[in-house]
Motif scaffolding. Structure first.
Motif, PDB file in Angstrom:
ATOM      1  N   LEU A 296     -46.785  -6.151  -6.406  1.00 57.65           N
ATOM      2  CA  LEU A 296     -47.403  -5.644  -5.184  1.00 57.65           C
ATOM      3  C   LEU A 296     -48.669  -4.877  -5.535  1.00 57.65           C
ATOM      4  N   ILE A 297     -49.593  -4.799  -4.590  1.00 63.27           N
ATOM      5  CA  ILE A 297     -50.802  -4.001  -4.761  1.00 63.27           C
ATOM      6  C   ILE A 297     -50.559  -2.667  -4.070  1.00 63.27           C
ATOM      7  N   GLY A 298     -50.394  -1.598  -4.867  1.00 63.87           N
ATOM      8  CA  GLY A 298     -50.041  -0.281  -4.347  1.00 63.87           C
ATOM      9  C   GLY A 298     -51.246   0.562  -4.011  1.00 63.87           C
ATOM     10  N   PRO A 299     -51.031   1.861  -3.828  1.00 67.83           N
ATOM     11  CA  PRO A 299     -52.136   2.778  -3.501  1.00 67.83           C
ATOM     12  C   PRO A 299     -53.214   2.747  -4.583  1.00 67.83           C
ATOM     13  N   SER A 300     -54.465   2.846  -4.159  1.00 64.89           N
ATOM     14  CA  SER A 300     -55.622   2.846  -5.068  1.00 64.89           C
ATOM     15  C   SER A 300     -55.716   1.564  -5.889  1.00 64.89           C
ATOM     16  N   GLY A 301     -55.031   0.498  -5.432  1.00 67.20           N
ATOM     17  CA  GLY A 301     -55.134  -0.799  -6.100  1.00 67.20           C
ATOM     18  C   GLY A 301     -54.271  -0.960  -7.333  1.00 67.20           C
ATOM     19  N   PHE A 302     -53.354  -0.012  -7.581  1.00 65.34           N
ATOM     20  CA  PHE A 302     -52.493  -0.131  -8.757  1.00 65.34           C
ATOM     21  C   PHE A 302     -51.452  -1.230  -8.543  1.00 65.34           C
ATOM     22  N   PRO A 303     -51.296  -2.149  -9.523  1.00 67.57           N
ATOM     23  CA  PRO A 303     -50.236  -3.156  -9.380  1.00 67.57           C
ATOM     24  C   PRO A 303     -48.851  -2.540  -9.592  1.00 67.57           C
ATOM     25  N   ILE A 304     -47.896  -2.959  -8.768  1.00 65.33           N
ATOM     26  CA  ILE A 304     -46.515  -2.460  -8.868  1.00 65.33           C
ATOM     27  C   ILE A 304     -45.603  -3.661  -9.094  1.00 65.33           C
ATOM     28  N   GLU A 305     -44.901  -3.671 -10.195  1.00 70.15           N
ATOM     29  CA  GLU A 305     -43.945  -4.752 -10.459  1.00 70.15           C
ATOM     30  C   GLU A 305     -42.576  -4.340  -9.914  1.00 70.15           C
ATOM     31  N   ILE A 306     -42.002  -5.195  -9.072  1.00 71.23           N
ATOM     32  CA  ILE A 306     -40.706  -4.922  -8.451  1.00 71.23           C
ATOM     33  C   ILE A 306     -39.689  -5.946  -8.934  1.00 71.23           C
ATOM     34  N   GLN A 307     -38.516  -5.478  -9.341  1.00 72.68           N
ATOM     35  CA  GLN A 307     -37.375  -6.349  -9.650  1.00 72.68           C
ATOM     36  C   GLN A 307     -36.238  -5.973  -8.706  1.00 72.68           C
ATOM     37  N   ILE A 308     -35.682  -6.989  -8.041  1.00 73.76           N
ATOM     38  CA  ILE A 308     -34.599  -6.753  -7.074  1.00 73.76           C
ATOM     39  C   ILE A 308     -33.402  -7.576  -7.504  1.00 73.76           C
ATOM     40  N   ARG A 309     -32.241  -6.931  -7.633  1.00 73.19           N
ATOM     41  CA  ARG A 309     -31.046  -7.647  -8.100  1.00 73.19           C
ATOM     42  C   ARG A 309     -29.786  -6.953  -7.610  1.00 73.19           C
ATOM     43  N   THR A 310     -28.648  -7.663  -7.708  1.00 72.18           N
ATOM     44  CA  THR A 310     -27.355  -7.060  -7.374  1.00 72.18           C
ATOM     45  C   THR A 310     -26.824  -6.305  -8.593  1.00 72.18           C
ATOM     46  N   ARG A 311     -25.751  -5.521  -8.386  1.00 71.16           N
ATOM     47  CA  ARG A 311     -25.173  -4.756  -9.501  1.00 71.16           C
ATOM     48  C   ARG A 311     -24.642  -5.688 -10.594  1.00 71.16           C
ATOM     49  N   GLU A 312     -24.014  -6.783 -10.176  1.00 75.17           N
ATOM     50  CA  GLU A 312     -23.491  -7.727 -11.166  1.00 75.17           C
ATOM     51  C   GLU A 312     -24.631  -8.398 -11.932  1.00 75.17           C
ATOM     52  N   MET A 313     -25.715  -8.726 -11.213  1.00 73.22           N
ATOM     53  CA  MET A 313     -26.887  -9.287 -11.892  1.00 73.22           C
ATOM     54  C   MET A 313     -27.463  -8.279 -12.880  1.00 73.22           C
ATOM     55  N   HIS A 314     -27.477  -7.002 -12.497  1.00 76.16           N
ATOM     56  CA  HIS A 314     -28.010  -5.961 -13.382  1.00 76.16           C
ATOM     57  C   HIS A 314     -27.151  -5.843 -14.643  1.00 76.16           C
ATOM     58  N   GLN A 315     -25.834  -5.892 -14.449  1.00 70.53           N
ATOM     59  CA  GLN A 315     -24.932  -5.818 -15.605  1.00 70.53           C
ATOM     60  C   GLN A 315     -25.172  -7.009 -16.541  1.00 70.53           C
ATOM     61  N   LEU A 316     -25.331  -8.196 -15.946  1.00 65.69           N
ATOM     62  CA  LEU A 316     -25.581  -9.399 -16.744  1.00 65.69           C
ATOM     63  C   LEU A 316     -26.934  -9.323 -17.438  1.00 65.69           C
ATOM     64  N   ALA A 317     -27.949  -8.756 -16.742  1.00 63.61           N
ATOM     65  CA  ALA A 317     -29.281  -8.645 -17.337  1.00 63.61           C
ATOM     66  C   ALA A 317     -29.280  -7.705 -18.536  1.00 63.61           C
ATOM     67  N   GLU A 318     -28.480  -6.638 -18.472  1.00 62.58           N
ATOM     68  CA  GLU A 318     -28.447  -5.666 -19.567  1.00 62.58           C
ATOM     69  C   GLU A 318     -27.549  -6.116 -20.713  1.00 62.58           C
ATOM     70  N   CYS A 319     -26.408  -6.717 -20.378  1.00 62.42           N
ATOM     71  CA  CYS A 319     -25.427  -7.086 -21.408  1.00 62.42           C
ATOM     72  C   CYS A 319     -25.361  -8.582 -21.673  1.00 62.42           C
ATOM     73  N   GLY A 320     -25.986  -9.396 -20.805  1.00 66.78           N
ATOM     74  CA  GLY A 320     -25.999 -10.838 -21.030  1.00 66.78           C
ATOM     75  C   GLY A 320     -24.601 -11.426 -21.106  1.00 66.78           C
ATOM     76  N   ILE A 321     -24.387 -12.265 -22.123  1.00 66.20           N
ATOM     77  CA  ILE A 321     -23.090 -12.922 -22.272  1.00 66.20           C
ATOM     78  C   ILE A 321     -21.961 -11.914 -22.447  1.00 66.20           C
ATOM     79  N   ALA A 322     -22.288 -10.715 -22.983  1.00 63.66           N
ATOM     80  CA  ALA A 322     -21.244  -9.706 -23.176  1.00 63.66           C
ATOM     81  C   ALA A 322     -20.658  -9.252 -21.845  1.00 63.66           C
ATOM     82  N   ALA A 323     -21.429  -9.387 -20.746  1.00 61.90           N
ATOM     83  CA  ALA A 323     -20.936  -8.973 -19.432  1.00 61.90           C
ATOM     84  C   ALA A 323     -19.727  -9.785 -18.997  1.00 61.90           C
TER      85      ALA A 323
END
Length: 692
Positions: A296-323
């Motif tokens: 997103l283009i935020g205040p003063s033109g700063f780019p903002i990177e947004i990641q949106i996920r569920t709790r289970e997706m977050h667990q999988l993203a952090e622990c991968g196959i270990a999840a």
């Protein structure tokens, strides 16, 4: 864990502490601290009992008197196999450290293919070693850090264990390039302070808007990884000041539907950057990672990177196959794995069966550890995930090895394209195959996946073996005819006795050695016919009137045609044995044939009648510097059914030039017709065939 499981873990600790009792690490602390630290990392990932026990015992086979059999009796087959998979090949002799490392890696990855927990233990082991790397000598520290960045961090990424990947990258980067790490870390820290007010404002605005929409969430800013900043600088050739200062936020919600609702909310709050949206929920990454990404283009033109996920997706993203050990209790390490991880492990098993040695295996696995992917479609609508830079050939082998071996062309989005075309996201690829087609060695120059490279190499290796055996048999029979015999007339006992003397394991290996020039066919013929050290019968094939060996021009890689004189059917030819590479065929008048070549290694050859292949040869055409003369010469060559492989131009003076053309011809008669036609062109001054 149950009380009984905890008791088993404690018993493993007592066993490991006892066998490691008199050992200590370079840090000076008792050695048992290391396996306990590894087990603690895995406990934090909520791994199962067998995995944690194996972590506590992971060094006992390698560093103590304990054996795999003792572990089987004490803790069962499952734990013993895990520990054995992590252990190094300490009892084998290797020519170099690199070869030993490659063999260890190959053994470990094959154990991983049976049980994924082997790699999770190894990654935890490497992570603790990296945390305590400070006591190592500088050169050893850099070597271990390089190996971590090239192999272990990409493997953690391949299996989606993001938290471990980031720490391995940060520690590896810090150890390998300490000054670069310090500069980038300071830059990140300073910018965090400078942007603190903006960061706080954006975070407040996001939370307020989501609260107004009644969406429960967890949101927070993310810290940058110094190594990812460095990699972006290196790959895109940017300085620190040129890098856009991206503010990163992660929003975690309860369901997939809510993820898409949040995306709409944040796109209404700040304008999205065109082309930056990625939907990894609908199309997950190969390692199972899922999230919505948007800039997103935020205040003063700063780019903002947004990641949106569920709790289970977050667990999988952090622990991968270990999840998967958190949500399920698999019967073994291969059950319930993400499809991408399971497919990659299966490809490892295919790959190792087709490669010759561990160094080649390691090289091919490194090729597959790219972090970026492209998503392409089959004509049926199925998605295939390939590394960035993959070509049509890689796609064909990803569909099936038989499709790859027999592909001749392809359509991308219904348009015919060359096989070396690189693929891009969203393309639909259709492979065109032919029953008689075979892999081309030139494909190795542009394929990007280890699967494609492995199958092509395996085919070429097999073809070379077959061609060499056939040529070796013909060479040996030709020599034996001088003694009135042939290979079929020699008894098995005599052959086996000779093979034992030469320490060669089979007749096929002997024939290959002969074809590759490693063993002279004359000496082999003398030994097998009982004429060793004797003289050749009068009138033998080495007399000038003898029949030369006939070649077909299709012998492949064991018969090479000298580039200095480029022989073609109809030329008088002689071969020279080149040890390890086979025969090199020269024209008999070639000056290079007579310079420094031992005549005993020569072999008189002749062409088989009726050869219909194309052979490259080189001609030199002196022409006047007139516009269009090259096009006229090329057109004349094409009219007579020849193809131009290469063109070079030598400027003689302002008035004349010499065209050096490599053209494909059938034989001397075909070449003579082409040269006769070129001589009729008005601007052609002189034409000749290159010799040596």
């Amino acid at each position: 864990m149950s009380t009984e499981q905890v008791r088993e873990v404690y018993r493993a600790y007592l066993f490991s502490a006892e066998v490691h009792q008199n050992q200590s690490r370079l840090t000076g602390e008792p050695y048992i601290y290391h396996p306990l630290a590894v087990a603690r990392i895995l406990a934090g990932m909520r791994m199962d009992q067998a995995c944690i026990i194996a972590a506590i015992l992971h060094d006992v086979i390698e560093d103590t008197e304990a054996t795999k059999e003792i572990l089987q009796v004490q803790f069962g087959d499952e734990v013993a196999e895990l520990v054995d998979g992590v252990s190094k090949l300490t009892l084998m002799d290797f020519r170099s450290r690199a070869e030993a490392q490659a063999a260890n890696f190959r053994k470990m990855m094959l154990a991983v293919a049976k049980d994924i927990r082997v790699i999770i233990i190894k990654l935890a082991d490497r992570l603790h070693n990296m945390r305590t790397l400070g006591v190592m000598r500088p050169e050893k520290k850099r070597r271990i850090a390089k190996e971590t960045l090239e192999i272990y961090a990409p493997i953690a990424n391949r299996f989606g264990i993001n938290s471990m990947r980031q720490e391995l990258e940060a520690l590896g980067f810090k150890a390998h390039w300490p000054r670069r790490y310090a500069v980038i870390k300071e830059h990140i820290r300073r910018n965090r302070g400078n942007r603190k007010e903006i960061l706080s404002h954006i975070e407040h605005a996001l939370r307020l808007r989501l609260q107004q929409e009644g969406i429960e969430n967890e949101s927070y800013g993310r810290e940058k990884n110094p190594y990812s900043v460095y990699r972006k600088m290196r790959d895109k050739h940017l300085s620190l000041s040129e890098l856009a200062d991206v503010l990163a936020f992660r929003i975690i919600v309860d369901s997939v539907d809510t993820c898409y609702r949040v995306l709409g909310v944040v796109h209404n709050l700040y304008k999205p950057k065109p082309g930056s949206f990625k939907d990894y929920i609908a199309i997950p990454k190969a390692n199972g990672y899922q999230s919505l990404h948007s800039i997103l283009i935020g205040p003063s033109g700063f780019p903002i990177e947004i990641q949106i996920r569920t709790r289970e997706m977050h667990q999988l993203a952090e622990c991968g196959i270990a999840a998967h050990w958190i949500y399920k209790t698999p019967r073994n390490g291969r059950d319930t794995l993400p499809r991408g991880a399971s497919e990659w492990l299966s490809s490892l098993l295919e790959l190792q069966s087709g490669v010759g040695d561990s160094m080649e295996f390691l090289e091919n696995v490194k090729i597959d550890l790219f972090p970026d992917e492209v998503y392409v479609f089959t004509p049926q609508g199925d998605i295939l995930v390939l590394p960035r830079g993959a070509t049509v050939i890689d796609f064909a082998y990803a569909v099936h090895s038989r499709v790859g071996d027999s592909c001749v062309a392809a359509r991308i989005d219904r348009r015919l394209t060359p096989l070396r075309t690189r693929l891009h996201n969203g393309q639909t690829v259709e492979i065109i195959t032919s029953e008689g087609a075979v892999p081309n060695p030139a494909w190795l120059n542009f394929v990007a996946t280890s699967k494609a490279r492995g199958y092509i190499r395996a085919y070429l290796k097999n073809i070379k073996q077959q061609e060499a055996m056939d040529l070796g048999r013909r060479l040996l029979d030709k020599e034996m005819r001088a003694y009135g015999s042939c290979l079929e007339q020699i008894s098995i006992g005599v052959i086996e006795q000779a093979l034992a003397e030469w320490k060669i394991d089979s007749l096929d290996s002997l024939l290959v050695d002969i074809a590759l020039g490693n063993r002279m066919p004359l000496l082999v013929a003398q030994r097998l016919t009982g004429q060793a050290g004797g003289t050749l019968p009068e009138g033998s094939y080495r007399d000038h009137n003898s029949d030369p060996l006939v070649i077909r021009g299709t012998e492949g890689v064991v018969v090479n045609y000298a580039r200095c004189c480029r022989p073609i059917p109809g030329d008088a030819i002689t071969a020279v044995f080149n040890p390890g590479k086979g025969m090199v065929v020269h024209r008999q008048e070639c000056p290079n044939l007579h310079e420094g070549k031992v005549r005993e290694s020569w072999l008189e050859l002749d062409w088989e009648a009726g050869i219909d292949n194309d052979f490259p040869t080189e001609i030199r055409v002196a022409v006047g510097n007139q516009r269009g003369v090259l096009a006229t010469v090329a057109a004349s060559i094409a009219e007579l059914g020849s193809n131009i492989e290469n063109v070079a131009i030598e400027e003689r003076d302002g008035l004349t030039s010499t065209l050096i053309l490599i053209i494909e011809v059938k034989n001397r008669k075909h070449l003579a017709n082409i040269m006769r036609r070129i001589r009729t062109i008005p601007d052609v001054i002189r034409i000749s065939r290159t010799l040596g």
